[in-house]
Design an enzyme around this catalytic site. Structure first.
Site, short mmCIF file in Angstrom:
data_model
loop_
_atom_site.label_atom_id
_atom_site.label_comp_id
_atom_site.label_asym_id
_atom_site.label_seq_id
_atom_site.Cartn_x
_atom_site.Cartn_y
_atom_site.Cartn_z
N HIS A 189 31.85 -76.07 -17.00
CA HIS A 189 31.09 -75.68 -15.82
C HIS A 189 31.40 -76.53 -14.59
O HIS A 189 30.87 -76.28 -13.51
CB HIS A 189 29.59 -75.73 -16.09
CG HIS A 189 29.06 -77.14 -16.16
ND1 HIS A 189 29.19 -77.91 -17.28
CD2 HIS A 189 28.43 -77.89 -15.24
CE1 HIS A 189 28.65 -79.10 -17.04
NE2 HIS A 189 28.19 -79.11 -15.82
C1 UD1 Z 1 24.29 -78.79 -12.10
C2 UD1 Z 1 24.62 -80.25 -11.83
C3 UD1 Z 1 25.63 -80.77 -12.83
C4 UD1 Z 1 25.17 -80.52 -14.25
C5 UD1 Z 1 24.88 -79.03 -14.39
C6 UD1 Z 1 24.41 -78.67 -15.77
C7 UD1 Z 1 24.52 -80.92 -9.48
C8 UD1 Z 1 25.33 -81.28 -8.30
N1 UD1 Z 1 25.19 -80.43 -10.52
O1 UD1 Z 1 25.46 -78.04 -11.89
O2 UD1 Z 1 25.79 -82.16 -12.65
O3 UD1 Z 1 26.16 -80.92 -15.14
O4 UD1 Z 1 23.86 -78.68 -13.45
O5 UD1 Z 1 24.23 -77.31 -15.88
O6 UD1 Z 1 23.32 -81.08 -9.45
N2 UD1 Z 1 22.42 -70.66 -11.80
C9 UD1 Z 1 21.79 -69.65 -12.49
N3 UD1 Z 1 20.66 -69.97 -13.19
C10 UD1 Z 1 20.15 -71.22 -13.23
C11 UD1 Z 1 20.80 -72.24 -12.53
C12 UD1 Z 1 21.94 -71.95 -11.83
O7 UD1 Z 1 22.21 -68.51 -12.48
O8 UD1 Z 1 19.11 -71.43 -13.88
C13 UD1 Z 1 23.67 -70.33 -11.09
C14 UD1 Z 1 23.50 -70.11 -9.62
O9 UD1 Z 1 24.35 -69.10 -9.24
C15 UD1 Z 1 23.96 -71.41 -9.00
C16 UD1 Z 1 25.01 -71.88 -9.99
O10 UD1 Z 1 24.57 -71.41 -11.27
O11 UD1 Z 1 24.41 -71.22 -7.72
C17 UD1 Z 1 25.21 -73.38 -10.05
O12 UD1 Z 1 23.97 -74.05 -10.25
P1 UD1 Z 1 23.74 -75.51 -9.60
O13 UD1 Z 1 22.42 -76.05 -10.01
O14 UD1 Z 1 24.05 -75.46 -8.15
O15 UD1 Z 1 24.90 -76.37 -10.25
P2 UD1 Z 1 25.43 -76.47 -11.73
O16 UD1 Z 1 26.85 -76.00 -11.72
O17 UD1 Z 1 24.48 -75.87 -12.71
#
Ligand code: UD1
Length: 367
Positions: A207
Site C-alpha cells: 500500500h
Molecule cells: C495510511 C498511513 C500509512 C499506513 C496506512 C495503513 C499516512 C500518511 N499514511 O496510509 O502510514 O501504513 O494508513 O493503512 O497517514 N480509504 C478507504 N477507506 C478507508 C481509508 C482509506 O477507502 O477506511 C482510501 C481512500 O481512498 C484514501 C486512501 O484509501 O484516499 C488512502 O488512505 P489514507 O489514510 O490517506 O492513507 P493510507 O494509504 O491508508
C-alpha cells in the site's frame, strides 16, 4: 488524577493503541483515560473490524475526518481535535505510530501547551519522500516523553539532540497485541475459507505510495508476484489505495488465471492466522515486518529501506527493493528452504504497554 487523551486514526494505530488503553484502564483511580478516533480510516474493514477483533472500547470522541490530501487531512484533524483538547484539558495527549493523525494531534496538543507522549518513537527510514518519515521526525520533536521499540530508536533520537531523560526503550506495543491475540485465537476457519493449507501459500500486502502510486513500479512488482504465484499460491488482501490503482491502470490482468488471488482487506485475527501459517510474506508494511519476525515467518520487504532495522539484524526480514528479478530470486531462495532462523528483538515480549504505564505513573503530571 492524571488525564490522558489517547489518539488512534488509521489501521496500524488501532493495533498499537489497544494494549495501551487496556493498561491505562487498569488504574481508574489515578488515570482518567479518553480515546479519540480521528476517522482517518473509516471503512468497516479498515476500522471497526479492528475495534471488534482487538476489543478496543468505543471511542469517547469520533472526529470523522475521512480521506483527503495530506494537507487537507492533517488540517482537518487539527481543527476537529483542538476543541477536544480545550474541553478535556488533559495532562497529556498520547499518540502512536507515524500516520497523519499522529502528527496532527501531537501538533495540536503541543500548541495548546499540553504534554505529548509518543509511542513507537525514534524509528527512521532516513527517506524524507515517505510521508511517515516526516510524521515521525516532527512528532518526536514535539514530544515530552518518547517510548521506543528498539535500540535504533534511542540512538536516532539522541543523534537528533533529544534529551536522554525523555527516551525510554520499552519494547513494542504492536507485539503486545500480537501475543494477546495469539493466546486467544484458537483455530479460526480462515485457511479453509480461502482453500489454503498451512505452509501451502504466501501472503502479500502492498500500500506504500512509492510502490502502488507509481505505475511502472507497481507493474513490475505485480509481474514478479504472478511469477512467484506459479510456484506457490499467493493471497493478496488489497488495501483501498491499492485497489484504486489496480482499477485505474487495468492491472486486473495480473490476477486472471494466476495463483495470485486478491481479496478485500482482512480483519486482525484473520490476517494473523494467515500470517502465522504462511510459508512466506511479501510486504511493504512496517508493522508486518515486525509481526513476521515475532512469528518466525520469512518476510521479504519490497522497499529500499526500513525504519525497523532490528527485523533484519535480528529477525526474519529481508530488504529486497522493487526490482522484479531480485524479488523473484529472493522468493525462490526462501521457497528452496534457505531461510534464516531469526531471533527476537529485546523486550518484544508482550509487556510493553505495562512498562509504559508504569513509567507514566512514576512521572505523574510532571513530565
Ligand atoms: C495510511 C498511513 C500509512 C499506513 C496506512 C495503513 C499516512 C500518511 N499514511 O496510509 O502510514 O501504513 O494508513 O493503512 O497517514 N480509504 C478507504 N477507506 C478507508 C481509508 C482509506 O477507502 O477506511 C482510501 C481512500 O481512498 C484514501 C486512501 O484509501 O484516499 C488512502 O488512505 P489514507 O489514510 O490517506 O492513507 P493510507 O494509504 O491508508
Amino acid at each position: 488524577m492524571l488525564k490522558i487523551v489517547n489518539v488512534a486514526g488509521a489501521r496500524p494505530n488501532f493495533v498499537k493503541i489497544a494494549p495501551v488503553v487496556t493498561e491505562l484502564r487498569k488504574h481508574p483511580s489515578v488515570i482518567a483515560t479518553r480515546l479519540v478516533h480521528t476517522g482517518q480510516h473509516y471503512d468497516d474493514s479498515m476500522s471497526e473490524s479492528f475495534f471488534r477483533d482487538l476489543e478496543i472500547p468505543e471511542p469517547d470522541v469520533h472526529l470523522n475526518v475521512g480521506s483527503g490530501t495530506h494537507a487537507q487531512q492533517t488540517a482537518e484533524i487539527m481543527k476537529r481535535f483542538e476543541p477536544v483538547v480545550t474541553d478535556e484539558r488533559p495532562d497529556y495527549v498520547l499518540v502512536v505510530g507515524d500516520v497523519n493523525s499522529t502528527v496532527a494531534c501531537a501538533l495540536t496538543a503541543a500548541k495548546l501547551g499540553v504534554g505529548v507522549i509518543h509511542v513507537e518513537a525514534g524509528l527512521r527510514s532516513f527517506d524524507r519522500t515517505m510521508p511517515e518519515e516526516i510524521n515521525r521526525v516532527l512528532t518526536d520533536h514535539m514530544s515530552d516523553l518518547l517510548f521506543v521499540t528498539e535500540e535504533s530508536g534511542r540512538v536516532n533520537l539522541l543523534k537528533e539532540g533529544i534529551e536522554a531523560e525523555k527516551i525510554h526503550l520499552v519494547g513494542n506495543v504492536m507485539i503486545d497485541s500480537l501475543r494477546r491475540q495469539l493466546a486467544v485465537l484458537g483455530e479460526p476457519d480462515t485457511l479453509p475459507r480461502f482453500g489454503l493449507q498451512p505452509q501451502g501459500y504466501g501472503l502479500v500486502t502492498l500500500h506504500r505510495p512509492s510502490n502502488v502510486d507509481e505505475p511502472e513500479v507497481f507493474k513490475g512488482i505485480l509481474s514478479a508476484l504472478s511469477k512467484i504465484a506459479a510456484r506457490l499460491p499467493l493471497l493478496f488482501p488489497i488495501h483501498p489505495r491499492t485497489e484504486a490503482r489496480i482499477a485505474e491502470w487495468g492491472f486486473e490482468k495480473f490476477f486472471a488465471n494466476s495463483g495470485l488471488v486478491r481479496t478485500a482487506p482482512l480483519g486482525y485475527r484473520d490476517f494473523l492466522e494467515l500470517m502465522r501459517k504462511a510459508r512466506i510474506v511479501l510486504t511493504d508494511s512496517g508493522g508486518i515486518q515486525e509481526e513476521t519476525t515475532v512469528l518466525s515467518v520469512p518476510c521479504l520487504t519490497l522497499r529500499h529501506n526500513t525504519e525497523r532495522p532490528s527485523t533484519i539484524e535480528v529477525g526474519t526480514n529481508h530488504l529486497v527493493g522493487t526490482d522484479p528479478v531480485k524479488i523473484g530470486e529472493e522468493a525462490d531462495r526462501i521457497l528452496d528452504g534457505k531461510c534464516k532462523q531469526g531471533g527476537l528483538p529485546p523486550l518484544w515480549d508482550g509487556k510493553a504497554a505495562g512498562r509504559i504505564v508504569k513509567i507514566l505513573l512514576s512521572h505523574g503530571k510532571g513530565i
